[in-house]
Motif scaffolding. Sequence first.
Motif, PDB file in Angstrom:
ATOM      1  N   LEU A 256       2.484  11.644   1.152  1.00  0.00           N
ATOM      2  CA  LEU A 256       1.925  10.289   1.127  1.00  0.00           C
ATOM      3  C   LEU A 256       2.811   9.283   1.854  1.00  0.00           C
ATOM      4  O   LEU A 256       2.323   8.471   2.647  1.00  0.00           O
ATOM      5  CB  LEU A 256       1.691   9.840  -0.318  1.00  0.00           C
ATOM      6  CG  LEU A 256       0.565  10.536  -1.072  1.00  0.00           C
ATOM      7  CD1 LEU A 256       0.523  10.067  -2.522  1.00  0.00           C
ATOM      8  CD2 LEU A 256      -0.777  10.276  -0.397  1.00  0.00           C
ATOM      9  N   VAL A 257       4.108   9.313   1.560  1.00  0.00           N
ATOM     10  CA  VAL A 257       5.018   8.340   2.182  1.00  0.00           C
ATOM     11  C   VAL A 257       5.074   8.562   3.684  1.00  0.00           C
ATOM     12  O   VAL A 257       5.063   7.611   4.474  1.00  0.00           O
ATOM     13  CB  VAL A 257       6.426   8.454   1.562  1.00  0.00           C
ATOM     14  CG1 VAL A 257       7.405   7.543   2.293  1.00  0.00           C
ATOM     15  CG2 VAL A 257       6.380   8.095   0.087  1.00  0.00           C
ATOM     16  N   GLN A 258       5.113   9.826   4.100  1.00  0.00           N
ATOM     17  CA  GLN A 258       5.149  10.118   5.522  1.00  0.00           C
ATOM     18  C   GLN A 258       3.857   9.685   6.208  1.00  0.00           C
ATOM     19  O   GLN A 258       3.868   9.150   7.317  1.00  0.00           O
ATOM     20  CB  GLN A 258       5.350  11.617   5.725  1.00  0.00           C
ATOM     21  CG  GLN A 258       5.413  12.010   7.183  1.00  0.00           C
ATOM     22  CD  GLN A 258       5.346  13.504   7.369  1.00  0.00           C
ATOM     23  OE1 GLN A 258       5.828  14.252   6.526  1.00  0.00           O
ATOM     24  NE2 GLN A 258       4.748  13.932   8.458  1.00  0.00           N
ATOM     25  N   ALA A 259       2.720   9.902   5.539  1.00  0.00           N
ATOM     26  CA  ALA A 259       1.446   9.468   6.096  1.00  0.00           C
ATOM     27  C   ALA A 259       1.414   7.947   6.243  1.00  0.00           C
ATOM     28  O   ALA A 259       0.880   7.420   7.225  1.00  0.00           O
ATOM     29  CB  ALA A 259       0.300   9.938   5.203  1.00  0.00           C
ATOM     30  N   ALA A 260       1.973   7.256   5.261  1.00  0.00           N
ATOM     31  CA  ALA A 260       2.002   5.791   5.317  1.00  0.00           C
ATOM     32  C   ALA A 260       2.767   5.304   6.533  1.00  0.00           C
ATOM     33  O   ALA A 260       2.413   4.297   7.156  1.00  0.00           O
ATOM     34  CB  ALA A 260       2.625   5.231   4.045  1.00  0.00           C
ATOM     35  N   PHE A 427       4.843  -0.554   1.949  1.00  0.00           N
ATOM     36  CA  PHE A 427       4.007  -0.553   0.748  1.00  0.00           C
ATOM     37  C   PHE A 427       3.973  -1.936   0.110  1.00  0.00           C
ATOM     38  O   PHE A 427       2.932  -2.393  -0.366  1.00  0.00           O
ATOM     39  CB  PHE A 427       4.520   0.478  -0.257  1.00  0.00           C
ATOM     40  CG  PHE A 427       4.314   1.901   0.157  1.00  0.00           C
ATOM     41  CD1 PHE A 427       3.143   2.301   0.774  1.00  0.00           C
ATOM     42  CD2 PHE A 427       5.294   2.850  -0.064  1.00  0.00           C
ATOM     43  CE1 PHE A 427       2.945   3.614   1.161  1.00  0.00           C
ATOM     44  CE2 PHE A 427       5.109   4.179   0.316  1.00  0.00           C
ATOM     45  CZ  PHE A 427       3.938   4.554   0.928  1.00  0.00           C
ATOM     46  N   PHE A 428       5.118  -2.616   0.080  1.00  0.00           N
ATOM     47  CA  PHE A 428       5.151  -3.974  -0.462  1.00  0.00           C
ATOM     48  C   PHE A 428       4.303  -4.909   0.394  1.00  0.00           C
ATOM     49  O   PHE A 428       3.662  -5.825  -0.117  1.00  0.00           O
ATOM     50  CB  PHE A 428       6.600  -4.485  -0.527  1.00  0.00           C
ATOM     51  CG  PHE A 428       7.327  -4.076  -1.768  1.00  0.00           C
ATOM     52  CD1 PHE A 428       7.075  -4.708  -2.972  1.00  0.00           C
ATOM     53  CD2 PHE A 428       8.263  -3.059  -1.744  1.00  0.00           C
ATOM     54  CE1 PHE A 428       7.747  -4.336  -4.131  1.00  0.00           C
ATOM     55  CE2 PHE A 428       8.938  -2.671  -2.887  1.00  0.00           C
ATOM     56  CZ  PHE A 428       8.676  -3.317  -4.088  1.00  0.00           C
ATOM     57  N   CYS A 429       4.304  -4.677   1.704  1.00  0.00           N
ATOM     58  CA  CYS A 429       3.485  -5.481   2.614  1.00  0.00           C
ATOM     59  C   CYS A 429       2.010  -5.330   2.274  1.00  0.00           C
ATOM     60  O   CYS A 429       1.297  -6.325   2.096  1.00  0.00           O
ATOM     61  CB  CYS A 429       3.759  -5.067   4.058  1.00  0.00           C
ATOM     62  SG  CYS A 429       2.555  -5.674   5.253  1.00  0.00           S
TER      63      CYS A 429
END
Length: 554
Positions: A256-260, A427-429
Amino acid sequence: MYNEKDHSSEENASLEKGVSYDTTGPVGAAVVKDERYHFDASDLDRVQRRLKQRHVQMIAIAGTLGTGLFLGSGKALSTAGPLGSLLAYALVGSVAYSSLCSIGEMTAHAPISGTFPHFSARWVDPAFGFAMGWNYFYTNAISVPVEITAGQILITFWDTNNGHAAIYTAVLVVLVCLTNIFGVRWFGESEFIFSIIKLILITGLILVGLIIDLGGGPNHQRIGFQYWRNPGSLNTRSDLVSNVGLGRFLAIISVLVQAAFSFQGMELVAVAASETESPRRNISKAVRRVFYRILIFYMLGTLMTGMLVPFNDPNLLHETGNAAESPYVIAMTRAGIHTLPGIVNAAILTSAFSAGNSFLFCSSRILYGLALRGQAPRIFTYCTNKGLPIAAIAASSLFTFLSFMNVKDSSAQVFNWFVNLSTVGGFFCWFGINLTFLYYYRGKKAQGFDRRKTAYYNVLQPYLSIWGVTWCVIFILINGYDVFFSFDASDFLVAYINVPIFIGLYVFWKVFKRTKIWKPHEMDFVTGIPSMEETETPEIPPRTFLEKVAAVLF
């Protein structure tokens, strides 16, 4: 009605300490009673609208296609398998889409400098806008040297001499900085060209991949979906083979983080709104087309990589940083195609340069917007006669020199920490954009505004924003889950340090300026926002065949 020219810039510095509003005006428009604290610095905004429609549309179509998709898809495939990586990219893509729809509607209402950090300050809480702005500035500024380093590593595909790394890094640093210093038109033209290259690359890779999959390569081996059956559609964590269900679930979480990282940066078109010709019309077009971009390039591209290479292929685990680790290049090599990999690497190099170029543009404009509203030193509001925020660009360009840390092994670990610290900032953005839209939605509804009269609105709102807020919170919390399997203090700090930083920024500004959260009837949707007549030029309908084709594409 309040006239923003009646007061000096010092009097209009911020919304900081609370304003009393009268909502009895036309269409429920907010009118400021205490004008001393109104958040309106539009008379200081000196940037000029030099980005054309074709610039904005190409940036929207291919602006975020970069190393995260071309190279990162291989790591995603090896981690979660073809179905797992596809599910992860689909989920993150839906969150990215919700964020872009949210910022698209707010930007269509107010195409001004400062973009979503200003929207957060104006419609949520000035302290929240302060935290959003500095978080986004940091995330983009630190991402510039990351892309420069990626570009330098891509060059090793042709030159493996490590002694030349500093030279290549220096060249890329100079080129990225000059592209932004020469002006927004240079930025627009370069991104237009790079976007065309990236579109040709991803389209070509998908077509070549399909040909290879159907047996059209030199070896004439038909692959089909055989790798979905053997070794399978889902991979599992190697340390959880005894619990396959949990292992597969956590493998998808890892992607997930890498996809983001592959999707982050889509908000660039909104950041550039204050420097775009006819921003309401062009931003609206860009946002409407992004769904198809995600579906075609990201989803179809991810599906194709899972068809071409098995997730247990040893070449996927060999991290070279250049095209050699791309699933497409691996598939080409196995199929007997030896000419294309070098071309692919060259095209990916331009995408890395383009990404660094865009991140520097974003960070400088966010810094300019913060300074314009009194949330950063006023010196960063300085613009040239052609409307270029040169002071903000110069300050943001200093971060490019961090890329030299990766040249020596002794400082590479510190550089990697910076990289990891910036990943959660995205993610915060997205979280802040969607949360701001929910406040914006409540405020417009309370004041009697008809959202359907905005240049862009989405019928799925506010449910899209609720979806985005929910998943962004989950992403932030699970980002460093792996550290709990084998706890390491430094890894834990890197994974979660953004949480106290963001909260600290919010608390600092709230205490320092004694700000308050705006109530729906207190939100100002009118002052300092240019009218349609001020921003939009008449749209000339296409006449010739080529003009009609261009209208569809751009």
